[in-house]
Write a protein that holds these residues in place. Structure first.
Motif, short mmCIF file in Angstrom:
data_model
loop_
_atom_site.label_atom_id
_atom_site.label_comp_id
_atom_site.label_asym_id
_atom_site.label_seq_id
_atom_site.Cartn_x
_atom_site.Cartn_y
_atom_site.Cartn_z
N ILE A 122 0.90 -1.09 -0.14
CA ILE A 122 0.09 0.06 0.06
C ILE A 122 0.74 1.41 -0.08
CG2 ILE A 122 -1.96 1.35 1.15
CD1 ILE A 122 -2.88 -1.19 0.62
N LEU A 123 0.64 2.07 -1.10
CA LEU A 123 1.48 3.18 -1.30
C LEU A 123 0.65 4.34 -0.79
CD1 LEU A 123 4.24 3.58 -2.55
CD2 LEU A 123 3.10 4.12 -4.70
N ASN A 124 1.16 5.39 -0.10
CA ASN A 124 0.29 6.49 0.54
C ASN A 124 1.48 7.81 0.41
OD1 ASN A 124 -1.73 8.10 1.65
ND2 ASN A 124 -0.68 8.11 3.49
N GLY B 295 3.40 8.85 -1.71
CA GLY B 295 4.87 8.34 -2.19
C GLY B 295 5.56 7.39 -0.92
N THR B 296 4.93 7.42 -0.19
CA THR B 296 5.89 6.22 0.86
C THR B 296 5.15 4.87 1.16
OG1 THR B 296 4.58 6.98 2.81
CG2 THR B 296 6.64 8.22 2.15
N LEU B 297 5.70 4.09 1.67
CA LEU B 297 5.21 2.55 1.90
C LEU B 297 4.31 2.70 3.26
CD1 LEU B 297 7.52 -0.62 1.25
CD2 LEU B 297 5.69 -0.45 3.11
N LEU B 298 3.09 2.48 3.18
CA LEU B 298 2.40 2.34 4.47
C LEU B 298 2.42 0.90 4.65
CD1 LEU B 298 0.16 3.62 6.24
CD2 LEU B 298 -1.71 2.52 4.60
N CYS B 299 2.17 0.07 3.87
CA CYS B 299 2.45 -1.44 4.58
C CYS B 299 2.63 -2.33 3.29
CB CYS B 299 1.18 -1.87 5.28
SG CYS B 299 -0.07 -2.33 4.57
N LEU B 300 3.40 -3.56 3.49
CA LEU B 300 3.62 -4.42 2.53
C LEU B 300 3.69 -5.99 3.23
CD1 LEU B 300 4.70 -5.63 -0.06
CD2 LEU B 300 7.04 -5.12 0.63
N ASP B 301 2.33 -6.60 2.95
CA ASP B 301 1.96 -7.81 3.57
C ASP B 301 1.38 -8.91 2.79
OD1 ASP B 301 1.71 -9.44 5.79
OD2 ASP B 301 1.41 -7.84 7.22
N ARG B 302 0.97 -9.83 3.39
CA ARG B 302 -0.04 -10.79 2.66
C ARG B 302 -1.37 -10.30 2.48
NH1 ARG B 302 1.57 -15.45 1.52
NH2 ARG B 302 3.60 -16.25 2.11
N PRO B 303 -2.02 -10.47 1.56
CA PRO B 303 -3.24 -9.78 1.21
C PRO B 303 -4.20 -9.87 2.60
CG PRO B 303 -2.82 -11.26 -0.58
CD PRO B 303 -1.71 -11.39 0.34
N GLU B 304 -4.37 -11.09 3.28
CA GLU B 304 -5.41 -11.17 4.26
C GLU B 304 -4.85 -10.39 5.34
OE1 GLU B 304 -3.38 -13.45 3.08
OE2 GLU B 304 -2.22 -14.47 4.61
N ALA B 305 -3.60 -10.10 5.73
CA ALA B 305 -3.30 -9.09 6.74
C ALA B 305 -3.55 -7.92 6.29
CB ALA B 305 -1.87 -9.37 7.00
N MET B 306 -3.39 -7.32 5.03
CA MET B 306 -3.83 -6.19 4.69
C MET B 306 -5.14 -5.74 4.67
SD MET B 306 -4.68 -4.00 1.96
CE MET B 306 -4.98 -5.44 0.69
N LEU B 307 -6.02 -6.75 4.30
CA LEU B 307 -7.39 -6.67 4.38
C LEU B 307 -7.91 -6.35 5.94
CD1 LEU B 307 -8.68 -9.15 1.56
CD2 LEU B 307 -8.77 -6.66 1.50
N ARG B 308 -7.25 -6.94 6.68
CA ARG B 308 -7.71 -7.06 8.21
C ARG B 308 -7.11 -5.78 8.85
NH1 ARG B 308 -5.74 -12.27 8.91
NH2 ARG B 308 -4.02 -11.55 9.82
N ASP B 309 -6.59 -4.67 8.24
CA ASP B 309 -5.80 -3.40 8.54
C ASP B 309 -6.68 -2.52 8.53
OD1 ASP B 309 -4.40 -1.19 9.15
OD2 ASP B 309 -2.30 -2.36 8.52
N ALA B 310 -7.33 -2.14 9.78
CA ALA B 310 -8.51 -1.12 9.71
C ALA B 310 -8.05 0.01 9.47
CB ALA B 310 -8.93 -1.06 11.19
N ARG B 311 -6.73 0.58 9.57
CA ARG B 311 -6.08 1.75 8.96
C ARG B 311 -6.17 1.86 7.29
NH1 ARG B 311 0.28 2.35 9.49
NH2 ARG B 311 -0.47 0.17 8.79
#
Ligand SMILES: Nc1ncnc2c1ncn2[C@@H]1O[C@H](COP(=O)(O)OP(=O)(O)O)[C@@H](O)[C@H]1O
Ligand SMILES: [Mg+2]
Length: 261
Positions: free
Chosen positions: A229-231, A233-249
């Motif tokens: 996830i880019l925000n 111009g910076t990297l907000l997170c880089l993870d497996r999809p299921e972890a990313m989809l759980r990230d409320a932020r």
């Protein structure tokens, strides 16, 4: 996602192998605007890496920098261990790096197969024999489902077909690493499924490493081994999809509920 269920059939350890491309503190500035701000991450050989983030986050700029269309303002970029930042775009193509664009870039006055042949003229091997070009074109047309339309004028093609043509032209360069900029935009649900299935086929049949920028997050999560996830111009997170989809932020602030439809 468990390691054994990775779409490629590879184990997690294999996917986690040496990076095919590495970015080290890459920045790209347009005047005062930092479109990319000190990005560091690896693209793993053989993975499908999804990239999402709000409009203006720098996704297309990132693809442009990774494919030599734009030079980074600072930072290092390597492909298979070789420093590539600053090389001309055609060198990237020659190394085995290809891309498609958000808006299909095709030659309307040419036939479908002539469009795909333009890709075969650029790839790693210079001055291919015409037989080799034809082989590359035939294979790219077959895998993208265009064989029966090869002689039709590209200018009359619908959006899905135009996207197939652009992808086939990229494949005809015989790439190892392909960047796709919003490949599903403008497609309906059924067409999205067709294209996602095509990406899976390319990935498993050809062992291609794919980097997919996409707003349709459900489809991206379904397709990708990891999501970045880019925000701003910076990297907000880089993870497996299921972890990313759980990230409320990530869900609430950066992706928006409409993208989960
Ligand atoms: N060639 C350019 N010149 C100036 N600003 C640009 C240029 N390309 C992109 N930008 C700016 O950089 C930021 C990131 O753009 P872009 O990479 O297109 O974002 P995304 O693809 O995530 O929507 C935006 O603010 C955009 O206006
Ligand atoms: Mg974009």
């Amino acid at each position: 996602m468990q390691a054994e269920s990775l779409h490629s059939g590879r184990t997690a350890a294999q996917v986690a192998a040496a990076p095919i491309m590495a970015l080290d503190r890459v920045s790209k500035q347009f005047g005062p605007l930092k479109a990319l701000d000190g990005l560091s991450f690896d693209i793993r050989s053989g993975e499908i890496l999804g990239i999402a983030g709000p409009n203006g986050a720098g996704k297309s700029t990132l693809l442009n920098v990774c494919t030599g269309v734009l030079k980074p303002t600072s930072g290092a970029l390597s492909f298979e261990g070789q420093a590539v930042a600053g090389l001309a775009a055609h060198h990237y193509c020659g190394l085995g790096i290809a891309r498609t664009f958000q808006i299909p870039q095709i030659f309307s006055s040419m036939s479908v197969e002539e469009n795909v042949a333009t890709g075969a003229l650029f790839g790693p091997t210079e001055r291919l024999a015409s037989g080799a070009i034809k082989d590359r074109v035939d294979e790219a047309l077959a895998i993208t489902g265009l064989a029966s339309q090869r002689r039709q004028p590209a200018g009359q093609a619908d959006l899905l077909t135009r996207k197939r043509i652009m992808l086939a032209a990229a494949l005809a360069t015989e790439p190892k690493l392909v960047f796709l900029d919003e490949p599903l935009s403008g497609l309906n649900g059924e067409e999205v499924d067709i294209f996602v299935a095509l990406f899976r086929r390319l990935h498993s049949a050809r062992g291609l490493t794919l980097v997919v920028v996409e707003h349709k997050v459900r489809a991206l999560a379904d397709l990708s081994d990891r999501i970045l996830i880019l925000n701003a111009g910076t990297l907000l997170c880089l993870d497996r999809p299921e972890a990313m989809l759980r990230d409320a932020r990530v869900i609430d602030i950066y992706l928006g509920a409409r993208n989960f439809a």
